[in-house]
Enzyme design. Sequence first.
Site, PDB file in Angstrom:
ATOM      1  N   SER A   1       0.831  -1.375   0.148  1.00  0.00           N
ATOM      2  CA  SER A   1      -0.045  -0.101   0.138  1.00  0.00           C
ATOM      3  C   SER A   1       1.005   1.228  -0.031  1.00  0.00           C
ATOM      4  CB  SER A   1      -0.793   0.070   1.276  1.00  0.00           C
ATOM      5  OG  SER A   1      -0.088   0.264   2.172  1.00  0.00           O
ATOM      6  N   ASP A   2       0.415   2.367  -0.601  1.00  0.00           N
ATOM      7  CA  ASP A   2       0.980   3.411  -0.250  1.00  0.00           C
ATOM      8  C   ASP A   2       0.934   3.866   1.100  1.00  0.00           C
ATOM      9  OD1 ASP A   2       2.394   6.053  -0.574  1.00  0.00           O
ATOM     10  OD2 ASP A   2       1.295   6.610  -2.359  1.00  0.00           O
ATOM     11  N   TRP A   3       1.807   4.642   1.779  1.00  0.00           N
ATOM     12  CA  TRP A   3       1.622   4.932   3.375  1.00  0.00           C
ATOM     13  C   TRP A   3       0.346   5.719   3.692  1.00  0.00           C
ATOM     14  CZ3 TRP A   3       5.313   2.232   1.365  1.00  0.00           C
ATOM     15  CH2 TRP A   3       6.347   1.916   2.099  1.00  0.00           C
ATOM     16  N   GLY A   4      -0.489   4.835   4.399  1.00  0.00           N
ATOM     17  CA  GLY A   4      -1.834   5.310   4.900  1.00  0.00           C
ATOM     18  C   GLY A   4      -2.946   5.139   3.912  1.00  0.00           C
ATOM     19  N   ALA A   5      -2.699   4.202   2.910  1.00  0.00           N
ATOM     20  CA  ALA A   5      -3.651   4.096   1.881  1.00  0.00           C
ATOM     21  C   ALA A   5      -4.446   3.006   2.059  1.00  0.00           C
ATOM     22  CB  ALA A   5      -2.945   3.858   0.419  1.00  0.00           C
TER      23      ALA A   5
END
Length: 723
Positions: free
Chosen positions: A263-267
């Site tokens: 995942s992108d960070w926080g996605a």
Amino acid sequence: MKVWILGAVSLWTICSFAQQREVPIYLDNDQPIEKRVEDALARMTLEEKAAMTHAQSKFSSPGVPRLGIPENWMSDGPHGVREELLWDQWNIAKWTNDSCIAFPALTCLAATWNPELSYIYGSNIGEEARYRNKNVLLGPGVNIYRSPLNGRNFEYMGEDPFLASRMVVPYIKGVQKNGVAACVKHYALNNQETDRHYVDVEVGDRALYEIYLPAFKAAVQEGKAWTIMGAYNSYKGQFCSHNQYLINDILKRDWQFDGVVVSDWGATRDTDQAIHNGLDIEFGTWSNESAKDIDNDYKNYYLSTPYLKKLKSGEVSDKELNDKVRRILRLIFRTTMNPNRPYGSFGTKEHAMTGRKVAQEGIVLLQNKENLLPIDKDRTKKILVVGENAVKTLCDGGGSSTLKVKYEVSPLQGIRTWAGRQVEVNYVAGYASSKEANALQLRMEAAQAAEQADIVLFVGGLNKNWNQDAEGADRQTFDLPYQQNELIDELAKVNSNVVVVLIAGNAVAMPWVKQVNAIVMSWYNGTEAGNALASVLFGEVNPSGKLPFTFPVKLEDNSAHSIGEFPGDGKKVAYKEGIFVGYRWADKEKIKPLFAFGHGLSYTTFQYGKIMADKKEMIETDRITFTVSVKNTGGKAGAEIVQLYINDINSRLPRPVKELKGFKKVYLQPEEEQVVSFTIGKEELSYYDDEKHEWVAEPGEFRALIGASSADIRSSVKFNLDK
């Protein structure tokens, strides 16, 4: 046999024992990776498996210490290895040995139109990541340039899916030969920063398959990328980091991707979707620097305690979990547990010179009236350099791609070095990004100084501040900031020899284009930026870069701002322009761009012959070869980028007037001539039929066009595709 894991050296020693067959199969490097994966998986507990699917720190995910399986360590970014951060915080760790070489941003790499150089670039940055013991490099980015206002365009490879595809594949291969996984991002449809965490993209299947997915597909099927990063935005109502259609159906089923989706960070937004919709490792969720119990913070990830509870209760089976862990183990065996993995190198002169070479080949000469460039040092006594970007540090800032560099040569430093003692070089700011600056006073000081100069080198453009070329925010205007337009007007009034050097990752408005003689696009060119720029300005290097995206005259000439939506209403954004992005839209609407896709001048001249086809008819299983001669008719050695476009003369569905389907960079001495050839087949003639949900090469008449840019077609030839 009992084995104590004391570190990387012990792990290497254990792996070396594999030949004695005294260690498990998963540690035996002579065994096929898939066999090792299954052996390791069978030895893991449920808790160990689940732990591998989420982060344990800002940039790492756990291994299995009990089995000697190491952690995964990620690092930004696409054009340099980011400095170390604290384990649980975004604050820098303040190491003294993590200053990297900054390579040019990927817009510059794309502007080289040189796949061989892209491989070298990837190899060098992979060496830097390997030396820092990272096994995943978070890059490259291949999101399509849809609007010149996207603050993150500088990290990507332009508006054309074919160009991006041809440039990303060698980059990936170069990185991964070092035992470091390239993590291609942001999959998919991440074409703006505004509302990126919330916006749902509405796009037709034709545009999805023809414009926004090809570079990712090439990265997977040709580049064999080992990791992919999901995007923040959503598509079809599901966030892209756990999206059934994008990840399970297209990426893993259709493209047979066998690597890891991070995942992108926080996605990550939902446990059930993260379990079932293709996400393999979750990063950045719930991270809170002020939390007292950081360990519990990571246990609150969607794929942590909530997932483990579902597994233990029987609410979900371990089918998806085992698939995730297989992929993660495969990644580890390809990287950290590969005994043939090289050691890498970091911050070297060789890497800096690669960066300089990329910058030199990527710098684009947009305009050169009266042959003002290159600067003749024998006839020039006084140069005035104007502009904050001539002295501003541009390697830091811009979001996750910010870098702590070993050194950075500014444009002013480079110009002074290359000018030597025989030319006087003075500097005035002219403008400033500070709100406290007196813009009028700075402008008048610059105009007064310009009256006394033989040549004025204005070095401006954008920077990596908020609402410019920066992650997290888009530009608010197509104009240059800080009243630069007014400054250039004043300089042109008092001096006829003005060279405008733009440092940016985006197109900008140029209301002064007819008032200045020369315009140079210099991008964010990293550690050796100043030396690369100066070598071009003074003629030691003949510019050969060409634009990887279109410069419109005004923002409304861009399709996303004409009939599409940008940036949407905060909840959704509709790509109403469909496949007509960049030059495809300009061709369709007969809009003359300020500078066309593929445009770039040289200090020499090139003459094209007539394109020839080896046959006039081809069937679906055939391939056809086109040839054209190119001759250097000027007095300097130089390189030309020959571009092949295909026009479908009659098709059932609307198609662009032409589409790039081949290019070749040729280096020629004065009077030297080469024959360039391009071979294409059915796939280059196909379009995606959204009614049939398949690629179609429609029988009929086509035209092959050879050009020096999308707007400078030199020759064409017709041919037929028969069933």
